[in-house]
Write a protein that holds these residues in place. Structure first.
Motif, short mmCIF file in Angstrom:
data_model
loop_
_atom_site.label_atom_id
_atom_site.label_comp_id
_atom_site.label_asym_id
_atom_site.label_seq_id
_atom_site.Cartn_x
_atom_site.Cartn_y
_atom_site.Cartn_z
N SER A 1 -10.79 4.34 -28.88
CA SER A 1 -10.86 2.89 -28.61
C SER A 1 -9.82 2.07 -29.32
O SER A 1 -9.15 2.54 -30.38
CB SER A 1 -12.38 2.17 -29.51
N ARG A 2 -9.64 0.82 -28.89
CA ARG A 2 -8.76 0.14 -29.50
C ARG A 2 -9.40 -1.20 -29.99
O ARG A 2 -10.14 -1.89 -29.34
CB ARG A 2 -7.49 -0.53 -28.48
N SER A 3 -8.90 -1.60 -31.25
CA SER A 3 -9.44 -2.73 -31.83
C SER A 3 -8.65 -4.18 -31.33
O SER A 3 -7.49 -3.96 -30.91
CB SER A 3 -9.42 -2.83 -33.44
N ARG B 1 -9.20 -0.88 -37.94
CA ARG B 1 -10.49 -0.89 -37.39
C ARG B 1 -11.57 -1.83 -38.12
O ARG B 1 -12.65 -1.74 -37.82
CB ARG B 1 -11.47 0.39 -37.25
N THR C 1 -13.17 -5.81 -39.37
CA THR C 1 -13.40 -6.93 -38.65
C THR C 1 -12.96 -7.93 -39.80
O THR C 1 -12.91 -9.12 -39.33
CB THR C 1 -14.89 -7.16 -38.44
N ILE D 1 -15.78 -11.80 -32.46
CA ILE D 1 -16.04 -10.72 -33.10
C ILE D 1 -17.47 -10.55 -33.49
O ILE D 1 -17.71 -11.37 -34.57
CB ILE D 1 -14.85 -10.21 -34.37
N GLY E 1 -20.10 -7.56 -35.16
CA GLY E 1 -20.15 -6.09 -35.49
C GLY E 1 -21.66 -5.77 -36.07
O GLY E 1 -22.40 -6.77 -36.36
N TYR F 1 -12.94 -6.26 -25.85
CA TYR F 1 -12.76 -5.08 -26.70
C TYR F 1 -14.09 -4.58 -27.06
O TYR F 1 -14.95 -5.31 -27.32
CB TYR F 1 -12.01 -5.41 -28.08
N ARG F 2 -14.07 -3.32 -27.46
CA ARG F 2 -15.13 -2.47 -28.21
C ARG F 2 -14.58 -1.40 -29.20
O ARG F 2 -13.54 -0.75 -28.50
CB ARG F 2 -16.48 -2.08 -27.29
N TRP F 3 -14.83 -1.19 -30.05
CA TRP F 3 -14.33 -0.21 -31.12
C TRP F 3 -15.37 0.09 -32.15
O TRP F 3 -16.32 -0.46 -32.49
CB TRP F 3 -12.96 -0.85 -31.50
N SER F 4 -14.92 1.07 -32.86
CA SER F 4 -15.72 1.63 -33.70
C SER F 4 -14.71 1.86 -35.22
O SER F 4 -13.51 2.16 -34.88
CB SER F 4 -16.41 2.91 -33.55
N GLY F 5 -15.23 1.88 -36.30
CA GLY F 5 -14.48 2.33 -37.58
C GLY F 5 -15.65 3.16 -38.49
O GLY F 5 -16.72 3.54 -38.00
#
Length: 515
Positions: A8-10, A70, A72, A293, A295, A330-334
């Motif tokens: 994924s890409r933030s 990654r 917020t 954003i 989360g 966007y969608r991403w994880s960290g």
């Protein structure tokens, strides 16, 4: 490589930090080596350079390409796990120290971006904590009482301009902040290089040793660095096999970015009282619009492989509040490292005099990372620091004994998976883009078939302490539930504490494996 290589890409990742940073190609010496180039590593390096130390920064992948990319990036000094919990766990004096130190970290970011002229969208704003429908109103009462005891400014309010929240009570914390983390680090890295610091990307560390003469760092490529001190500033510490890892646990967290008209939502930090909680902020977008954003939906690393359901839940939650929200961008994880008592571990490593560490972001990685830069340089220079006691790595949080047992039970239950059958019966069942654990005799194999049909077969044993890996379909990587290591399908380490890649496995399916 580092976590930048995960799938994924933030919203931040279009910004490159020190793209000219090259791998280390020779043996060298320096005053201080910093391992890790996220917010903690670069902030520590900057403060050390200002004090006249020569500094060398090493990262296994691109500069600032780890978990900082990654985040917020909420710059909220308020304890991530609630002020009431902080006060109960740490007591008044340490809770006040926590709050004062977090405030100092935000102040330091503000000062640096002004001094260096970094255009990173830094701004002061309010933070709003609102009551989740499933929470009791007393939750906010407890927060107000704790804030009063600790000395945190807070005001009560009722009714937010969001659907279903028109009459909901909330707490307003003034003078919080936010920014664009990689724009900030781009400016900080440039300043570091101008001041003579050496930044080396793609320079994975394989060993850290210490003796009476100093510290000795060995790189995967074979080169060595000798220094007076080393600071380990990785998401999860790579030099420690056991001690610190028993006092923190890795959690995957999810975030999404949606287009929103500028001015449609007041610029503030928002979060609710649900557990795990949801959080919202704004950053600038394109064409005069903003990116909202959102989360949350956290779970322990490796204990779920349902990212799409998590994103669906986030979408449903935020669109309940803002029905006319724009499209998903966007969608991403960290990954965050939650400690037992809500504070990071920052300081001198136990039983070592020249090795210092910062880890355990506890959902506040940006402020904890900058805070480390306010503590560690003093310790290196033998000076007292008023915040050091709050974050002492050797502390034993006795009040968190039950949490200690529950979090560390992950390793015990994880090892039982070696007795379980594989997820698939054979390699032939693997579809392109799919990863799964396959058993062959007594061996568990982490198998992945690439989109071009190439089959990767690696040991399913984490090279840190031997835990059983789990496939992360969303990020196309193997996650370790015990201590937070991540591996690419080809076995390359993407996130510590593991240092060594996954072992290759020789099977009867080698004919279709990678060359």
């Amino acid at each position: 490589m580092n976590a930048m290589r995960e799938e994924s890409r933030s919203v931040w990742m279009d910004v490159e930090v020190a793209p000219d940073a090259a791998p280390l190609t020779e043996d060298t010496k320096t005053d201080v080596v910093v391992v890790g180039s996220g917010i903690a590593g670069l902030s520590i390096a900057y403060e050390l350079v200002l004090r006249g130390h020569s500094v060398l920064v090493l990262d296994r992948g691109p500069i600032a390409g780890g978990m900082t990319s990654r985040t917020t990036a909420h710059l909220a000094p308020i304890c991530d796990d609630s002020l009431a919990e902080l006060l109960s766990m740490r007591g008044k004096e340490l809770a006040q120290g926590f709050q004062a130190s977090q405030n100092a970290a935000v102040d330091r970011i503000e000062t640096i971006q002004k001094e260096l002229g970094i255009d990173c969208e830094f701004r002061r704003l309010d933070a709003l904590l609102f009551l989740d429908p499933k929470s009791k109103p007393s939750v906010l009462d407890d927060e107000v009482e704790a804030a009063d005891e600790i000395g945190v400014a807070v005001e009560r309010g009722e009714g937010l301009p969001l659907r279903t929240l028109e009459d909901r009570p909330y707490l307003q914390y003034p003078d919080q902040a936010t920014f664009h983390p990689l724009k900030y680090l781009r400016g900080l890295a440039a300043a570091l290089q101008e001041k003579g610091a050496r930044l080396h990307a793609y320079s994975a560390v394989s060993e850290i040793t210490e003796d009476g003469q100093g510290v000795h760092i060995k790189l995967e490529a074979g080169h060595t660095v000798d220094a007076s001190f080393v600071v380990v500033a990785t998401n999860s510490p790579i030099h420690d096999l056991f001690a610190l890892h028993t006092k923190q646990a890795p959690y995957r967290t999810y975030a999404m970015g949606f287009e929103i008209e500028r001015g449609a939502l007041a610029d503030a930090l928002y979060w609710d009282t649900e557990d795990p909680y949801h959080y919202v902020r704004l950053t600038s977008g394109t064409d005069g619009k903003d990116v909202l954003i959102v989360g949350g939906e956290d779970h322990k690393t490796g204990e779920a492989n349902d990212a799409h359901a998590r994103f669906a839940a986030l979408t449903s939650w935020i669109k309940t509040l803002i029905p006319d929200l724009g499209g998903e961008l966007y969608r991403w994880s960290g990954q965050v490292m939650d400690t037992l008592d809500y504070g990071a571990f920052i300081g001198r490593e136990a039983h070592r005099s020249r090795t210092l560490v910062t880890t355990g972001d506890s959902g506040q990685g940006i402020t904890h990372g900058v805070l480390a830069s306010l503590i560690i340089p003093d310790l290196i220079e033998g000076k007292e620091n008023k915040f050091a006691t709050v974050y002492e790595p050797a502390r034993k949080p006795l009040k968190a004994a039950m949490t200690f047992v529950s979090e560390n039970s992950t390793a015990i239950t994880n090892l039982a998976q070696y007795l379980a059958p594989g997820e698939l019966a054979s390699f032939e069942e693997l579809e392109p883009g799919q990863g799964a654990i396959i058993r062959q005799g007594l061996t568990k194999i982490a198998a992945y078939r690439a989109e071009d049909g190439t089959l990767y077969q690696r040991s399913a044993v984490c090279t840190h302490l031997g835990c059983h890996l789990q496939w992360n379909a969303f990020e196309t990587c193997w996650d370790c539930p015990c201590h937070g290591s991540h591996f690419a399908p080809d076995g390359t380490v993407l996130n510590g504490p593991a240092i060594a890649p996954l072992a290759e496995i020789q099977t009867g399916s080698d004919a279709e494996a990678e060359a």
